[in-house]
Scaffold this active site. Structure first.
Site, PDB file in Angstrom:
ATOM      1  N   ARG A  19       0.825  -1.211   0.000  1.00  0.00           N
ATOM      2  CA  ARG A  19       0.000   0.000   0.000  1.00  0.00           C
ATOM      3  C   ARG A  19       0.862   1.266   0.000  1.00  0.00           C
ATOM      4  O   ARG A  19       0.550   2.250  -0.654  1.00  0.00           O
ATOM      5  CB  ARG A  19      -0.884  -0.045   1.259  1.00  0.00           C
ATOM      6  CG  ARG A  19      -2.225   0.621   1.118  1.00  0.00           C
ATOM      7  CD  ARG A  19      -3.119  -0.081   0.124  1.00  0.00           C
ATOM      8  NE  ARG A  19      -4.253   0.759  -0.222  1.00  0.00           N
ATOM      9  CZ  ARG A  19      -5.041   0.544  -1.258  1.00  0.00           C
ATOM     10  NH1 ARG A  19      -4.854  -0.469  -2.065  1.00  0.00           N
ATOM     11  NH2 ARG A  19      -6.058   1.366  -1.505  1.00  0.00           N
ATOM     12  N   ASN A  49     -14.432  16.214  -2.963  1.00  0.00           N
ATOM     13  CA  ASN A  49     -15.030  14.909  -3.255  1.00  0.00           C
ATOM     14  C   ASN A  49     -16.522  15.093  -3.487  1.00  0.00           C
ATOM     15  O   ASN A  49     -17.149  15.967  -2.883  1.00  0.00           O
ATOM     16  CB  ASN A  49     -14.803  13.975  -2.046  1.00  0.00           C
ATOM     17  CG  ASN A  49     -15.429  12.607  -2.235  1.00  0.00           C
ATOM     18  OD1 ASN A  49     -15.218  11.945  -3.261  1.00  0.00           O
ATOM     19  ND2 ASN A  49     -16.214  12.166  -1.261  1.00  0.00           N
ATOM     20  N   HIS A  56     -20.088  13.112  -3.004  1.00  0.00           N
ATOM     21  CA  HIS A  56     -20.685  11.961  -2.335  1.00  0.00           C
ATOM     22  C   HIS A  56     -22.185  11.941  -2.639  1.00  0.00           C
ATOM     23  O   HIS A  56     -22.852  12.982  -2.547  1.00  0.00           O
ATOM     24  CB  HIS A  56     -20.445  12.032  -0.823  1.00  0.00           C
ATOM     25  CG  HIS A  56     -20.973  10.829  -0.111  1.00  0.00           C
ATOM     26  ND1 HIS A  56     -20.305   9.616  -0.118  1.00  0.00           N
ATOM     27  CD2 HIS A  56     -22.134  10.627   0.567  1.00  0.00           C
ATOM     28  CE1 HIS A  56     -21.024   8.729   0.544  1.00  0.00           C
ATOM     29  NE2 HIS A  56     -22.138   9.300   0.966  1.00  0.00           N
ATOM     30  N   GLU A  96      -8.992  14.150   7.034  1.00  0.00           N
ATOM     31  CA  GLU A  96      -8.504  12.817   7.416  1.00  0.00           C
ATOM     32  C   GLU A  96      -9.637  11.810   7.643  1.00  0.00           C
ATOM     33  O   GLU A  96      -9.404  10.606   7.611  1.00  0.00           O
ATOM     34  CB  GLU A  96      -7.630  12.907   8.671  1.00  0.00           C
ATOM     35  CG  GLU A  96      -6.195  13.372   8.409  1.00  0.00           C
ATOM     36  CD  GLU A  96      -6.060  14.868   8.190  1.00  0.00           C
ATOM     37  OE1 GLU A  96      -7.083  15.592   8.229  1.00  0.00           O
ATOM     38  OE2 GLU A  96      -4.919  15.322   7.976  1.00  0.00           O
ATOM     39  N   ALA A 118     -28.394  16.242  -9.209  1.00  0.00           N
ATOM     40  CA  ALA A 118     -27.543  16.838  -8.172  1.00  0.00           C
ATOM     41  C   ALA A 118     -26.057  16.796  -8.525  1.00  0.00           C
ATOM     42  O   ALA A 118     -25.425  17.839  -8.713  1.00  0.00           O
ATOM     43  CB  ALA A 118     -27.805  16.151  -6.831  1.00  0.00           C
TER      44      ALA A 118
HETATM   45  C1  GAR Z   1     -20.901   8.794  -8.131  1.00  0.00           C
HETATM   46  O1  GAR Z   1     -22.256   8.549  -7.861  1.00  0.00           O
HETATM   47  C2  GAR Z   1     -20.206   9.364  -6.913  1.00  0.00           C
HETATM   48  O2  GAR Z   1     -21.021  10.216  -6.170  1.00  0.00           O
HETATM   49  C3  GAR Z   1     -19.892   8.105  -6.146  1.00  0.00           C
HETATM   50  O3  GAR Z   1     -19.455   7.194  -7.138  1.00  0.00           O
HETATM   51  C4  GAR Z   1     -20.142   7.480  -8.373  1.00  0.00           C
HETATM   52  C5  GAR Z   1     -19.144   7.588  -9.487  1.00  0.00           C
HETATM   53  O4  GAR Z   1     -19.787   7.719 -10.725  1.00  0.00           O
HETATM   54  N1  GAR Z   1     -18.898   8.334  -5.145  1.00  0.00           N
HETATM   55  C6  GAR Z   1     -18.941   7.786  -3.926  1.00  0.00           C
HETATM   56  O5  GAR Z   1     -19.806   7.001  -3.572  1.00  0.00           O
HETATM   57  C7  GAR Z   1     -17.827   8.226  -2.974  1.00  0.00           C
HETATM   58  N2  GAR Z   1     -18.097   7.824  -1.628  1.00  0.00           N
HETATM   59  P1  GAR Z   1     -19.036   8.273 -12.014  1.00  0.00           P
HETATM   60  O6  GAR Z   1     -17.757   7.455 -12.175  1.00  0.00           O
HETATM   61  O7  GAR Z   1     -19.995   8.000 -13.147  1.00  0.00           O
HETATM   62  O8  GAR Z   1     -18.765   9.747 -11.820  1.00  0.00           O
END
Ligand code: GAR
Length: 208
Positions: A66, A108, A110, A148, A180
């Protein structure tokens, strides 16, 4: 010019939304300088290639542990010298060194209204499955700075999406993306490009 490094793991529809909004002028003074995927098969890499963006794969499978993977990931980011790192469906725990080095310069997306349905183990479809299981009537998406913790950083933008009768996790995921995610991620980037986001005591203030 705000230089973005976008990190992806899968389909890359959020990456596409950023590419499209830069192309149509909704996001200005911004350029994607590199796309990084941890997954060689991510369709997001094809999207980057099609848009003429430098794209690299840093897969944990190519490194002995890692720590070596983290080092390679950080080098790939540093090489691009980004002003902002955008996690657009990047399903890798971000190395602490990267968080320190890019404090309040990593965002990020979410797929829920944080602090609901977030934290360890909540990603992708799982988030929507849990929202439907709990029977909430409203869900949505959140753009936040990365610290973090898992999904604990300062919130930049959120948008609510109504649950509808008969929703499946897949149907809900698509609606949350369309209504969204693909709206607030480009908007947050444009706000940051124009220095409109301040972090004060762990909370953001959006300047008018
Ligand atoms: C999206 O829905 C994003 O919000 C989620 O992964 C998907 C990626 O889709 N992210 C998470 O769940 C992070 N915790 P994409 O590759 O089509 O953009």
């Amino acid at each position: 010019m705000l230089k973005l490094c976008v990190c992806v793991s899968g389909g890359g529809t959020n990456l596409q939304a950023i590419i499209d909004r830069i192309a149509d002028g909704s996001i200005t003074d911004t350029k994607i300088v590199r796309v990084i995927s941890n997954n060689a098969d991510a369709y997001a890499l094809t999207r980057a290639g099609d848009a003429g963006i430098d794209a690299v794969c840093i897969s944990p499978k190519s490194y002995e542990d890692r720590a070596a993977f983290h080092e390679a990931l950080l080098s790939a980011v540093d090489e691009a010298a980004p002003d902002l790192i955008v996690l657009a469906g990047f399903l890798v725990v971000i190395p602490e060194e990267m968080i320190r080095r890019y404090r309040n310069r990593i965002i990020n997306i979410h797929p829920s209204l944080i602090p609901a349905f977030c934290g360890k183990g909540y990603y992708g479809l799982k988030v929507h499955e849990e929202a439907l299981k709990r029977g909430v009537k409203v869900t949505g998406a959140t753009v936040h700075f990365v610290d973090e913790g898992t999904d604990t950083g300062p919130i930049i933008l959120q948008k609510a999406v109504a649950i509808q009768d008969g929703d499946t996790p897949q149907v809900l995921q698509k609606r949350v993306m369309e209504e969204a995610e693909w709206q607030i991620m480009p908007k947050a980037i444009d706000l940051i490009a124009h220095d409109k986001v301040r972090v004060e005591n762990g909370v953001t203030r959006i300047l008018a």
